[in-house]
Write an enzyme that holds these catalytic residues in place. Structure first.
Site, short mmCIF file in Angstrom:
data_model
loop_
_atom_site.label_atom_id
_atom_site.label_comp_id
_atom_site.label_asym_id
_atom_site.label_seq_id
_atom_site.Cartn_x
_atom_site.Cartn_y
_atom_site.Cartn_z
N PHE A 1 21.14 56.47 20.55
CA PHE A 1 22.51 56.94 20.73
C PHE A 1 22.53 58.43 20.43
O PHE A 1 21.55 59.01 20.00
CB PHE A 1 23.48 56.21 19.79
CG PHE A 1 23.53 54.72 19.99
CD1 PHE A 1 23.34 54.17 21.25
CD2 PHE A 1 23.79 53.87 18.94
CE1 PHE A 1 23.39 52.80 21.44
CE2 PHE A 1 23.84 52.50 19.11
CZ PHE A 1 23.64 51.96 20.37
N ARG B 1 36.66 66.80 16.36
CA ARG B 1 36.52 65.40 16.73
C ARG B 1 35.07 65.10 17.10
O ARG B 1 34.38 65.94 17.71
CB ARG B 1 37.42 65.04 17.93
CG ARG B 1 38.92 65.13 17.62
CD ARG B 1 39.34 64.03 16.66
NE ARG B 1 40.78 64.04 16.41
CZ ARG B 1 41.35 64.67 15.38
NH1 ARG B 1 40.60 65.36 14.53
NH2 ARG B 1 42.66 64.62 15.21
N ALA C 1 25.07 41.25 27.94
CA ALA C 1 25.44 42.66 28.07
C ALA C 1 24.19 43.53 28.02
O ALA C 1 23.17 43.15 27.43
CB ALA C 1 26.41 43.08 26.96
N GLY D 1 38.86 55.90 20.73
CA GLY D 1 39.02 56.84 19.64
C GLY D 1 37.73 57.27 19.00
O GLY D 1 37.70 58.28 18.27
N GLU E 1 31.28 55.09 25.14
CA GLU E 1 30.72 54.02 25.97
C GLU E 1 31.77 53.51 26.95
O GLU E 1 32.92 53.25 26.57
CB GLU E 1 30.22 52.87 25.10
CG GLU E 1 29.54 51.77 25.92
CD GLU E 1 29.05 50.62 25.07
OE1 GLU E 1 28.03 50.01 25.43
OE2 GLU E 1 29.70 50.32 24.03
N GLU F 1 12.09 45.43 23.76
CA GLU F 1 13.31 46.13 23.34
C GLU F 1 13.86 45.57 22.04
O GLU F 1 15.00 45.82 21.67
CB GLU F 1 14.36 46.04 24.46
CG GLU F 1 13.92 46.71 25.75
CD GLU F 1 14.94 46.56 26.87
OE1 GLU F 1 16.03 46.00 26.60
OE2 GLU F 1 14.66 47.02 27.98
#
Length: 374
Positions: A193, A215, A261, A300, A304, A327
């Protein structure tokens, strides 16, 4: 000063300028050829490689007068691809032979594919590579080229997600050039990420600009979510797996029941990803995908963007599943009837929002799906 021959993606001037941090007018560039060599696509990658090819000629550019700082930037960018410099002789348009250096791949590192064409690559992958390079070069001096290389697949997924977001329609009620002002942009963290921060102002509903606010956002990419549903048996399939994110957040039940997913790879459609993940995680073949929604699940905090589907399938025919071991996926699945699923929703048993969203959509469309299957 160093003279370099570029045969591949760095022939694309916007990319070369981004990596070097120099504008085009500041570069001494000449079209040249390298005899007895050819440029090939790398199998399963979006960049090329050069290899010896007696009797052939590799097209490229010669960039003269590159500084030590330029070379360090190139070493960082190319080093991530495991390329190294080698001395060669190139031919100028008038036939003159001059010495230069070129980045060659480490022997055996890549497998050559078909001959590579710059124009085709720019049309297919130029924008993606340019966006990915922005993220890569932002970490120079903070993350090693070797460590950055491990993040390349995730960086490309994020680049593809950014391009997809840019391609969606603008909000006619807002002019981003006028209504959002970025004062600072920091790429704070990169791995599977990424975290980015901005100091920015946005236009408020009274017409004034907000104070400068800081932010941050967690950037993942795009994902496909599919709830396998067998309308003849009125059953769904769920998968359970350990989620480190919920554990890190303090959750005492970090094993989560979810639909199937997975992240969408560059060049892959959401539908293709949904079908692939259904096969990998659950061992089911999806015959038809029903679109539930596509949205930001936590606008917020996360960038993604997920595509949620209900996948029509035959749950009596399950072959494999369990995830991809490479993975670090470890999943188990469960088949349950529709009433049991909705009881779990009503009892607040499920903690995964895409699952709840897909289940509620299915409750509205279930009779239509069952009637079509009879």
């Amino acid at each position: 000063m160093v003279d370099l021959f570029f045969y591949g993606t760095l022939r694309y001037r916007p990319l070369l300028e981004l990596v070097l941090g120099r504008v085009g007018g500041d570069l001494d560039v000449t079209e040249v050829t390298l005899a007895d060599h050819a440029v090939f696509a790398v199998q399963d990658q979006i960049f090329p490689m050069i290899a010896t090819a007696p009797g052939q000629s590799a097209q490229g550019i010669l960039v003269r007068g590159l500084t030590a700082q330029n070379l360090a930037a190139l070493d960082y960018y190319e080093g991530g691809y495991d390329y190294a410099l080698r001395s060669i002789t190139v031919c100028l348009p008038g036939g003159e032979q001059v010495s230069a250096q070129v980045y060659f791949p480490t022997p055996g590192q890549w497998r050559p594919g078909a001959p590579w064409d710059l124009a085709t690559w720019v049309a297919q992958s130029g924008a993606l590579t340019l966006r990915a390079a922005e993220e890569v070069m932002a970490y120079r001096g903070r993350v090693s080229a070797r460590d950055m290389r491990r993040s390349f697949p995730a960086i490309r997924r994020r680049a593809a997600a950014w391009l997809a977001a840019q391609a969606r329609p603008e909000d006619p009620a807002h002019d981003l050039l006028r209504d959002v002002q970025v004062k600072a942009h920091k790429r704070a963290y990169v791995n599977f990420f990424a975290m980015e921060e901005m100091d920015l102002q946005f236009r408020r509903y009274d017409g004034s600009m907000s104070p400068v606010v800081n932010r941050g956002v967690a950037l993942v990419g795009r994902a496909s979510v599919v709830l396998p549903y067998d309308p003849l048996r009125d059953q769904v399939l769920l998968v359970e797996q350990f989620r480190a994110a919920t554990y890190i957040a303090g959750e005492k039940r970090p094993w989560m029941w979810e639909p199937v997913a997975g992240l969408i790879d560059p060049g892959e459609t959401p539908e293709q990803a949904a079908r692939r993940e259904a096969d990998e995680e659950a061992g089911v073949t999806i015959s038809r995908l029903e679109v539930v929604t596509h949205a930001y699940p936590s606008s917020g905090a996360s960038g993604e963007f997920i595509h949620i589907f209900v996948g029509i399938t035959d749950l009596s025919d399950i072959r494999g599943g369990g995830g991809v071991a490479g993975e670090n996926e470890d999943l188990r699945s469960e088949i349950l009837d529709f009433d049991h699923l909705m009881q779990g929703v009503d009892n607040h048993s499920y903690q995964d929002m895409p699952l709840v969203t897909a289940a509620l959509w299915l409750s509205r469309h279930r009779e239509r799906l069952r009637a079509a299957a009879r």
